[in-house]
Design an enzyme around this catalytic site. Structure first.
Site, PDB file in Angstrom:
ATOM      1  CE1 TYR A 120      96.321 111.730 -53.548  1.00 13.50           C
ATOM      2  CE2 TYR A 120      95.335 113.659 -53.052  1.00 13.50           C
ATOM      3  CZ  TYR A 120      95.718 112.342 -53.600  1.00 13.50           C
ATOM      4  OH  TYR A 120      94.178 111.423 -53.482  1.00 13.50           O
ATOM      5  CE  LYS A 155      97.575 107.728 -50.614  1.00 10.30           C
ATOM      6  NZ  LYS A 155      97.494 108.653 -50.775  1.00 10.30           N
ATOM      7  NE  ARG A 212      80.745 115.967 -34.514  1.00  8.08           N
ATOM      8  CZ  ARG A 212      80.289 116.485 -33.876  1.00  8.08           C
ATOM      9  NH1 ARG A 212      81.233 117.336 -33.153  1.00  8.08           N
ATOM     10  NH2 ARG A 212      79.221 116.250 -33.075  1.00  8.08           N
ATOM     11  CG  ASP A 238     101.049 116.079 -47.680  1.00  6.01           C
ATOM     12  OD1 ASP A 238     101.408 114.788 -47.031  1.00  6.01           O
ATOM     13  OD2 ASP A 238      99.701 115.491 -48.394  1.00  6.01           O
TER      14      ASP A 238
END
Ligand SMILES: *Cc1c(COP(=O)(O)O)cnc(C)c1O
Length: 409
Positions: A114, A209, A61, A184
């Site tokens: 977004y 993406k 993690r 972003d």
């Protein structure tokens, strides 16, 4: 040996940065370290690892060797000290918010962002006592920021109208009040724009993406200074938990190696397509920063290496937009973007539906707007497909579900 010196070229770093031969086996490709935990070897070493006196892997993690190679590769491409990967772009965004914000803080963002990010900022952070301001431009950003502003959240070019935001100017305004600037960078990728070089503090990605490029993984990442990444890893990753798995990291390592080659093809195809439909009788507007009449063209020419792979067309009405989308053969109707395959979408009725009519109109997301994510197919084939679909849209006939061509359907 890993070639992650910033002196190497972008393509060299895309291939080599972040990994060398596996130290145990000499494996040339980064192995998938499918393990949740790592043995300490001794109780003393376990204590040192937990005290931060020795660095090493102890639980996936927090860090995993396959994931680490992906982080180091993208950090090198962004020109950042370090990076931390997440299970999704929204995992990265929520980790930023939960790491750096507290009740009483303010966030300013230049919309449209977004949809998921706007949802996080507006709907979730508001419930935790964070005040969120949607600012229209640099002047209103300057008028809005104050000593309580902790984050300024930017995206460029914006989705789906492809507005270009001046990152350097926005960063100066934010830093004047001590706020951190989040960019972003999903649409541009570090190949086209490096936000940290322009003054941003955090460059975040939906690695789903262009970084992946092949539409087969959901992932996120943040690149930044070492101290910011340390905070994000310790709080936003360890205590929130949107951790990237080693299998996904392996796919991303493959994908990023060809990022510059794919981006050149996406950008060339998108520019050719935008130019081919500009002035077409059935197209009311073409939104593409590479066109000289786009309002952000000059800024994009300074801030971006090329103009990106997204093109939006306004066909005047939802009916024409739907006829057009249904008539396309090479563009799959689907959300997401940045895949080698071309994709198409109707933002007003899908990804941006929840914004409501008033916001849609203000942001220029009209009923006739279609967004095309231009893949790496032959540009002329894509242009031919778009022109035949425009003819169908103009004729008033709806062909219904499109017939897939080859493997692109
Ligand atoms: C897709 C996307 C996101 C969200 O990323 P996920 O990987 O889907 O969680 C954030 N920002 C932008 C610009 C995106 O396109």
């Amino acid at each position: 040996m890993a070639q992650d010196s910033k002196a190497s070229g972008f393509r060299t770093r895309a291939v080599h940065a972040g990994h060398g031969l596996d130290p145990v086996t000499g494996a040339h490709a980064v192995p998938i370290y499918a393990t949740s935990t790592f043995g300490y070897g001794s109780a003393e070493r376990g204590a040192r690892l937990f005290a931060g006196e020795e660095s090493g892997y102890f639980y996936s993690r927090l860090s995993n060797p396959t994931v680490r190679a992906f982080e180091e590769k993208v950090a090198s491409l962004e020109g950042a000290d370090d990076a931390v990967a997440f299970a999704s772009g929204m995992g990265a965004a929520s980790a930023i918010a939960l790491t750096f914000l507290k009740a009483g803080d303010e966030v300013a963002f230049m919309g449209p962002l977004y949809g998921g990010t706007e949802g996080l900022l507006r709907d979730i952070l508001g419930r935790f006592g964070v005040t969120v301001h949607d600012v229209a431009d640099l002047d209103s950003l300057r008028a809005t920021v104050n000593e309580r502003t902790r984050l300024v959240w930017l995206e460029t070019p914006t989705n789906p109208t492809l507005r270009v935001v001046d990152l350097q100017a926005a960063a100066e305004i934010a830093h004047a009040v001590g706020a951190l600037v989040v960019v972003d960078n999903t649409f541009s990728t570090p190949y086209l724009t490096r936000p940290l070089d322009l003054g941003a503090d955090l460059a975040m990605h939906s690695a789903t993406k262009y970084l992946s490029g092949h539409g087969d993984v959901v992932a996120g990442l943040v690149a930044a200074r070492e101290d910011l990444i340390m905070e994000l890893r310790l709080h936003g990753l360890r205590h929130v938990g949107a951790v990237l798995g080693p299998f996904e990291a392996y796919l991303l390592l493959r994908g990023v190696k060809t990022l510059p080659l794919r981006m050149d093809a996406h950008c060339a195809g998108a520019l050719a397509l935008a130019q081919a439909v500009q002035g077409h009788a059935g197209v009311q507007a073409v939104h593409y920063p590479g066109l000289t009449d786009h309002p952000g063209h000059d800024l994009a020419a300074r801030q971006m290496k090329a103009f990106g792979g997204l093109v939006s067309l306004d066909l005047g009405s939802q009916e024409a937009a739907f006829r057009f989308l249904n008539a396309l053969n090479l563009f799959t109707q689907a959300v997401s973007l940045g895949d080698v395959e071309s994709l198409s979408s109707h933002p007003a009725s899908t990804t941006h539906q929840l914004l409501g009519e008033e916001t849609l109109a203000r942001q220029g997301i009209t009923p006739g707007l279609v967004r095309l994510s231009v893949g790496i197919e032959d540009p002329q084939d894509l242009i031919d497909d778009v022109l035949q679909a425009l003819a169908v849209a103009g004729s008033g006939a709806n062909t219904g579900h499109s017939t897939p061509v080859g493997s692109a359907g």
